[in-house]
Design a protein around this motif. Structure first.
Motif, short mmCIF file in Angstrom:
data_model
loop_
_atom_site.label_atom_id
_atom_site.label_comp_id
_atom_site.label_asym_id
_atom_site.label_seq_id
_atom_site.Cartn_x
_atom_site.Cartn_y
_atom_site.Cartn_z
N ARG A 153 46.59 -9.89 -31.16
CA ARG A 153 46.58 -11.34 -30.88
C ARG A 153 46.78 -11.49 -29.39
O ARG A 153 47.90 -11.54 -28.90
N ASP A 154 45.68 -11.56 -28.67
CA ASP A 154 45.74 -11.53 -27.21
C ASP A 154 45.71 -12.94 -26.66
O ASP A 154 44.66 -13.61 -26.63
N GLU A 155 46.87 -13.41 -26.20
CA GLU A 155 46.98 -14.77 -25.67
C GLU A 155 46.17 -14.94 -24.38
O GLU A 155 45.74 -16.04 -24.06
N ARG A 156 45.95 -13.84 -23.66
CA ARG A 156 45.16 -13.94 -22.43
C ARG A 156 43.74 -14.41 -22.75
O ARG A 156 43.18 -15.27 -22.07
N GLU A 200 52.07 -13.53 -18.36
CA GLU A 200 51.67 -14.91 -18.67
C GLU A 200 51.67 -15.76 -17.40
O GLU A 200 50.77 -16.56 -17.17
N ALA A 237 42.65 -16.07 -25.38
CA ALA A 237 42.66 -17.47 -25.81
C ALA A 237 42.78 -18.41 -24.61
O ALA A 237 42.10 -19.44 -24.54
N LEU A 238 43.64 -18.04 -23.66
CA LEU A 238 43.86 -18.86 -22.47
C LEU A 238 42.58 -18.95 -21.63
O LEU A 238 42.18 -20.04 -21.21
#
Length: 339
Positions: free
Chosen positions: A133-136, A110, A138-139
């Motif tokens: 659920r890939d936060e990368r 992150e 979304a970011l």
């Protein structure tokens, strides 16, 4: 002393702007002028100032790749060697270079993505090993930052290149079923990764269609983690007759476990891996493996990313699927042959 564009312009008797246009590949410069300027450039072995060019174009000339592995986790891994080599080969001759970062956990991952977005030290990113659920993603979407995913975007309309990993998992399992094996298990990777879950889905589809029992184990990446998990699998009372293993590197962990227990491949257990790497020829008879067409995946992914960086648009199709091929070797010899 360092030769500058102004020096080249004086020698060629042209303006500095004309030199700049020639260096940027502007084909509107008259051929005779371009030839004269290029001759002076060759004579003085002139090399453009990369930092000045970056400031002028608002680009760094760097493509980023971030890999998440424990310390030492990339050593000898043929998939990432092929991935990195493929990207570098594609970028050869292009005005871009590869920037690789390795992180060990979610927190450091992150942090590195946040730092890349804040500093803009790369022009775009290649993403690998996507999660459910890939936060990368979304970011990067929120920041409108150029990226291409090598993996399954799970129905999101984002630029991606991948195999049909469900089909690949089914292909590997059906090969073992056709060879007469019944107790077939799967040694998969971490549960959150889409590539692992997709191949499990393909394995399950083949086993259920044959009305056979599904058995899945999970392991961290790397041959040591796979070896440790495989020792537990192979010492069970009713151990599997065959294993589908998430990749060749992990499959070699199974090979090491089998050797330590005196279990023969394929006489006592058959194996199928993925990636069709150079490791496949390191055991007698070879390791059966699904070739994923890594070169084609890398070429399409980097081509898409450079188009997005330079034009802001992703070329069609937004999602590319590269076909798989089963490469059969001795590790999956049919049950009736080995009997």
């Amino acid at each position: 002393m360092r030769v500058t564009q102004l020096d080249i312009a004086k020698q060629a008797n042209v303006s500095q702007a004309t030199v700049s246009r020639v260096l940027s590949g502007d084909d509107r410069v008259e051929a005779s002028l371009r030839d004269r300027i290029l001759a002076v450039i060759r004579e003085h072995n002139y090399q453009p100032d990369v930092r000045a060019r970056s400031l002028r174009l608002q680009r760094t000339g760097l493509i980023g790749l971030v890999l998440k592995r424990p310390h030492g986790g990339l050593a000898d891994d043929p998939f990432f060697a092929a991935l990195i080599a493929g990207i570098m080969d594609f970028l050869c001759g292009q005005p871009y270079h590869l920037c690789v970062d390795v992180v060990t956990d979610d927190a450091s991952q992150e942090g590195i993505y946040d730092e890349m977005l804040r500093t803009r030290r790369v022009d775009g990113l290649i993403l690998v090993e996507s999660e459910g659920r890939d936060e990368r993603i979304a970011l990067l979407q929120r920041d409108k930052f150029p990226f291409v995913l090598i993996g399954n975007p799970q129905n999101e309309a984002i630029a991606s290149v991948d195999n049909d990993n469900v089909k690949a998992g089914e292909m590997a399992t059906r090969h073992l079923l056709d060879g007469g094996y019944k107790r077939i298990g799967m040694l998969a990777g971490p549960q959150s990764l889409t590539v692992s879950e997709d191949r499990i889905a393909g394995y399950c589809r083949a086993m259920k269609s044959a009305e056979l029992t599904v058995k899945v184990w999970h392991s961290s990446f790397g041959f040591e983690a796979a070896r440790d998990e495989a020792i537990g699998i192979l010492t069970q009372e009713h151990r599997p007759e065959a294993l589908v293993v998430l990749d060749d590197f992990m499959a070699f962990g199974v090979v090491l476990a089998a050797r330590s227990l005196g279990i023969r491949i394929p006489d006592d257990i058959a194996l199928v891996g993925f990636n069709d790497s150079s490791l496949c020829n390191l055991i007698p008879g070879g390791l059966t493996s699904v070739s994923l067409g890594i070169e084609g995946i890398v070429e399409r992914a980097v081509h898409k990313l450079l188009a997005i960086v330079e034009t802001g648009e992703c070329p069609d199709p937004i999602r590319d699927i590269v076909p798989c091929e089963l490469c059969i070797r001795g590790s999956s010899r049919p049950a009736e042959v080995r009997a």
